[in-house]
Enzyme design. Structure first.
Site, PDB file in Angstrom:
ATOM      1  N   TRP A 157      55.235  41.358   4.332  1.00 17.24           N
ATOM      2  CA  TRP A 157      55.018  42.720   4.826  1.00 17.24           C
ATOM      3  C   TRP A 157      53.750  42.858   5.658  1.00 17.24           C
ATOM      4  CZ3 TRP A 157      50.302  44.120   3.146  1.00 17.24           C
ATOM      5  CH2 TRP A 157      49.837  43.550   1.965  1.00 17.24           C
ATOM      6  N   ASN A 158      52.837  41.884   5.583  1.00 19.36           N
ATOM      7  CA  ASN A 158      51.514  42.153   6.180  1.00 19.36           C
ATOM      8  C   ASN A 158      51.510  42.069   7.706  1.00 19.36           C
ATOM      9  OD1 ASN A 158      51.780  39.360   6.089  1.00 19.36           O
ATOM     10  ND2 ASN A 158      49.638  38.992   5.572  1.00 19.36           N
ATOM     11  N   LYS A 181      65.631  37.801   5.561  1.00 20.82           N
ATOM     12  CA  LYS A 181      65.387  38.925   4.657  1.00 20.82           C
ATOM     13  C   LYS A 181      63.928  39.342   4.810  1.00 20.82           C
ATOM     14  CE  LYS A 181      63.768  39.522   0.840  1.00 20.82           C
ATOM     15  NZ  LYS A 181      62.952  40.731   1.103  1.00 20.82           N
ATOM     16  N   PRO A 182      63.702  40.515   5.411  1.00 22.64           N
ATOM     17  CA  PRO A 182      62.315  40.967   5.560  1.00 22.64           C
ATOM     18  C   PRO A 182      61.786  41.522   4.248  1.00 22.64           C
ATOM     19  CG  PRO A 182      63.813  42.620   6.435  1.00 22.64           C
ATOM     20  CD  PRO A 182      64.678  41.475   5.952  1.00 22.64           C
ATOM     21  N   ALA A 183      60.468  41.651   4.164  1.00 30.76           N
ATOM     22  CA  ALA A 183      59.857  42.219   2.955  1.00 30.76           C
ATOM     23  C   ALA A 183      60.387  43.630   2.711  1.00 30.76           C
ATOM     24  CB  ALA A 183      58.348  42.270   3.139  1.00 30.76           C
ATOM     25  N   SER A 238      53.792  34.434  -1.724  1.00 28.97           N
ATOM     26  CA  SER A 238      52.914  33.936  -2.794  1.00 28.97           C
ATOM     27  C   SER A 238      53.256  32.496  -3.178  1.00 28.97           C
ATOM     28  CB  SER A 238      53.044  34.836  -4.021  1.00 28.97           C
ATOM     29  OG  SER A 238      54.256  34.550  -4.687  1.00 28.97           O
ATOM     30  N   GLU A 259      54.418  28.952   3.762  1.00 25.05           N
ATOM     31  CA  GLU A 259      53.082  29.438   4.111  1.00 25.05           C
ATOM     32  C   GLU A 259      52.670  30.370   2.980  1.00 25.05           C
ATOM     33  OE1 GLU A 259      50.426  31.715   5.045  1.00 25.05           O
ATOM     34  OE2 GLU A 259      51.471  32.426   6.851  1.00 25.05           O
ATOM     35  N   LEU A 260      51.822  29.850   2.083  1.00 25.46           N
ATOM     36  CA  LEU A 260      51.602  30.509   0.786  1.00 25.46           C
ATOM     37  C   LEU A 260      50.185  31.087   0.695  1.00 25.46           C
ATOM     38  CD1 LEU A 260      53.498  27.775  -1.276  1.00 25.46           C
ATOM     39  CD2 LEU A 260      54.409  29.826  -0.174  1.00 25.46           C
ATOM     40  N   CYS A 293      46.590  36.357   4.918  1.00 26.60           N
ATOM     41  CA  CYS A 293      46.455  35.117   4.125  1.00 26.60           C
ATOM     42  C   CYS A 293      45.210  34.324   4.497  1.00 26.60           C
ATOM     43  CB  CYS A 293      47.658  34.208   4.341  1.00 26.60           C
ATOM     44  SG  CYS A 293      49.189  34.968   3.937  1.00 26.60           S
ATOM     45  N   GLU A 391      43.362  35.615  -4.767  1.00 27.18           N
ATOM     46  CA  GLU A 391      43.280  36.217  -3.435  1.00 27.18           C
ATOM     47  C   GLU A 391      43.245  37.745  -3.611  1.00 27.18           C
ATOM     48  OE1 GLU A 391      46.784  35.101  -1.266  1.00 27.18           O
ATOM     49  OE2 GLU A 391      45.758  35.157   0.650  1.00 27.18           O
ATOM     50  N   GLU A 468      53.487  26.561  11.540  1.00 27.13           N
ATOM     51  CA  GLU A 468      54.111  27.552  12.422  1.00 27.13           C
ATOM     52  C   GLU A 468      53.265  27.665  13.687  1.00 27.13           C
ATOM     53  OE1 GLU A 468      54.385  31.052   9.888  1.00 27.13           O
ATOM     54  OE2 GLU A 468      56.384  30.395   9.305  1.00 27.13           O
TER      55      GLU A 468
HETATM   56  C1  SIN Z   1      49.324  35.725   7.450  1.00 31.14           C
HETATM   57  O1  SIN Z   1      48.539  36.463   6.870  1.00 31.14           O
HETATM   58  O2  SIN Z   1      50.184  35.097   6.849  1.00 31.14           O
HETATM   59  C2  SIN Z   1      49.303  35.546   8.939  1.00 31.14           C
HETATM   60  C3  SIN Z   1      48.008  35.774   9.540  1.00 31.14           C
HETATM   61  C4  SIN Z   1      47.908  35.331  10.966  1.00 31.14           C
HETATM   62  O3  SIN Z   1      48.870  35.073  11.668  1.00 31.14           O
HETATM   63  O4  SIN Z   1      46.758  35.241  11.404  1.00 31.14           O
END
Ligand code: SIN
Length: 489
Positions: A157-158, A181-183, A238, A259-260, A293, A391, A468
């Site tokens: 979602w972020n 499937k989006p958040a 997560s 990507e956790l 993240c 986190e 990515e």
């Molecule tokens: C993320 O928080 O997973 C992505 C952050 C970013 O692309 O800089």
């Protein structure tokens, strides 16, 4: 306040399967404004049948899409990029409304998302293989690249636009088909992006999306995990969920990009440019209100510059403007939901109970709404505090003093996570020593804003695997086929 888009049909509230907008049988999921809790829209609360229908469509579309010339796939992606940019304001409004980031940041995220689509449109035509010198006469040997097949993308979602783009654009560029499937908090941006992809010419069945609530997501994802036709899962979220996906993918040996979670250290050495370090920390920490993240989670400052750094930082943080996403000048919006704000509050209270001191912020801002938290600076943080072990995913900066380079590198690495790490120094020998020693997939040296479409994004240790963006981001959607032809002499 109603959500007004200049192109209202971008506000989609149905699943998209096999080129058709379709509702899931019966149930719906409420999409709410994190600033107020007000209902924005209802989308399908999908289950296993919808998930399987999406795979049926993606599987049926795969043979034709993989044979579509890379140049043609690239042209479709370029049109998608152009459409995303042409609707930047509408998409930015959608992001801000459902996710809560300030409107300027929402609009900026659309450009960031488009940069991945453009990059992978260009990379699509460069999925080159190798011609290998044969070790014996009469043979020709080749290694060619092929799309892995149907990809399931499970997005967070972020960054509701950028994470979709960063996963779907390389998949389509490689010749894969996608189920997504989006958040549950932010499905509207994803549905709008899919509508634009269809308008750009992505053929029916190549890109499918189903929405689901937190409660029903396992049903959707399990259907994909159990389906041998799904050849890859790409997930941002997560670490416990990432590990669950890895375990459950074993039976069908799916390829995985995970990507956790992160727990990024940010180190300010005594030889750093202190103003630049404050600037870098502000950029890295307060992007998306700290819900990123790669946000610094633990900040280590050398004792010789600690007090000066803390004072400058606290002044900058106290001046941040907190407010609704739509309010011009807002720099920090609401946090995504009640769970998020409770965790942030718990971290600050735990730190204070264990001896940290609040230099700025430190509490919720109930006058603004239920999900606002004041940007916060804490000093005297230590490794036992929850904010150092977990986190925080919010606008909280805990500062810890250190005296020695080896000691601080050991502290920085003393976490199961390894996504991003940052440090500020002007000593060139130290710079390469520390960059080598940090256990992270991404290292920022004298820089707080690291992400770019041309750069590989991903972690080590419990932060996952796969990359990515960049040329590596395309490679994650390809496998290598060795072809050997004999009898040529
Ligand atoms: C993320 O928080 O997973 C992505 C952050 C970013 O692309 O800089």
């Amino acid at each position: 306040m109603p959500l007004t888009l200049s192109r209202p049909e971008l506000q989609r509230t149905a699943n998209f399967i096999a080129g058709e907008w379709c509702t899931a049988a019966g149930r719906t999921l409420d999409v709410t404004d994190p600033a107020t809790g007000a209902l924005i829209a209802q989308v399908p609360d999908s289950g296993a049948d919808d998930a399987r229908a999406a795979v049926d469509a993606a599987h049926a579309a795969f043979p034709a899409w993989r044979r579509t010339p890379a140049k043609q796939r690239a042209q479709i992606l370029k049109r998608w990029n152009d459409l995303v940019l042409a609707h930047q304001d509408d998409l930015g409004r959608l992001i801000s409304r459902e996710q809560g980031k300030p409107l300027a940041e929402g609009i900026g995220e659309v450009a960031y998302a488009a940069s991945y689509i453009e990059w992978f449109a260009e990379e699509a035509t460069r999925a080159n293989g190798d011609v290998i010198p044969a070790p014996v006469p009469g043979r020709r040997m080749f290694a060619i690249k092929e799309p892995v097949g149907v990809v399931a993308a499970i997005t967070p979602w972020n960054f509701p636009a950028a994470m979709i783009a960063r996963k779907i654009a390389p998949a389509l560029a490689a010749g894969c088909t996608v189920v997504c499937k989006p958040a549950e908090d932010t499905p509207l941006t994803s549905l709008a992006l899919v509508a634009l992809a269809a308008q750009a010419g992505v053929p029916a069945g190549v890109l499918n999306i189903v929405t689901a609530s937190r409660e029903r997501t396992p049903e959707v994802v399990d259907a994909w995990l159990d389906d041998a036709r799904v050849r890859k899962i790409t997930f941002t979220g997560s670490t416990p969920v990432g590990k669950h996906l890895a375990r459950r993918s074993a039976d069908t040996l799916k390829k995985l990009s995970l990507e956790l979670g992160g727990n990024a250290p940010f180190i300010v050495f005594e030889d750093a440019d202190i103003d630049a370090a404050v600037e870098g920390l502000m950029a890295a920490k307060f992007r998306n209100g700290g819900q990123t993240c790669v946000c610094p989670n633990r900040v280590f400052v050398h004792e010789a510059v600690h007090d000066e750094f803390a004072k400058l930082l606290a002044a900058r943080v106290a001046a941040l403007r907190v407010g609704p996403a739509s309010e011009p000048g807002s720099q920090i919006g609401p946090m995504i939901n009640a769970r998020a704000i409770e965790k942030i509050e718990r971290h600050v209270q735990d730190a204070v109970a264990r001896g940290a001191r609040v230099l700025a912020g430190g509490a919720r801002l109930p006058a603004l709404g239920p999900n606002y938290f004041a940007p916060t600076v804490l000093v005297n943080a230590d490794a036992a505090m929850a904010c150092a072990c977990e986190e925080t995913f919010g606008p909280v900066v805990p500062l810890t003093r250190f005296a020695d380079e080896a000691e601080v590198v050991a502290q920085a690495n003393d976490t199961p996570f390894g996504l991003a790490a940052y440090f500020y120094s002007r000593d060139v020998r130290r710079i390469w020593r520390v960059a080598d020693a940090l256990e992270a997939g991404i290292v920022g040296i004298n820089e707080g804003a690291l992400a770019a479409e041309a750069a590989p994004f991903g972690g080590v240790k419990d932060s996952g695997y796969g990359r990515e963006g960049s040329v590596h981001g395309l490679g994650d959607y390809l496998h290598t086929k060795y072809i050997c032809q004999g009898q040529l002499d």
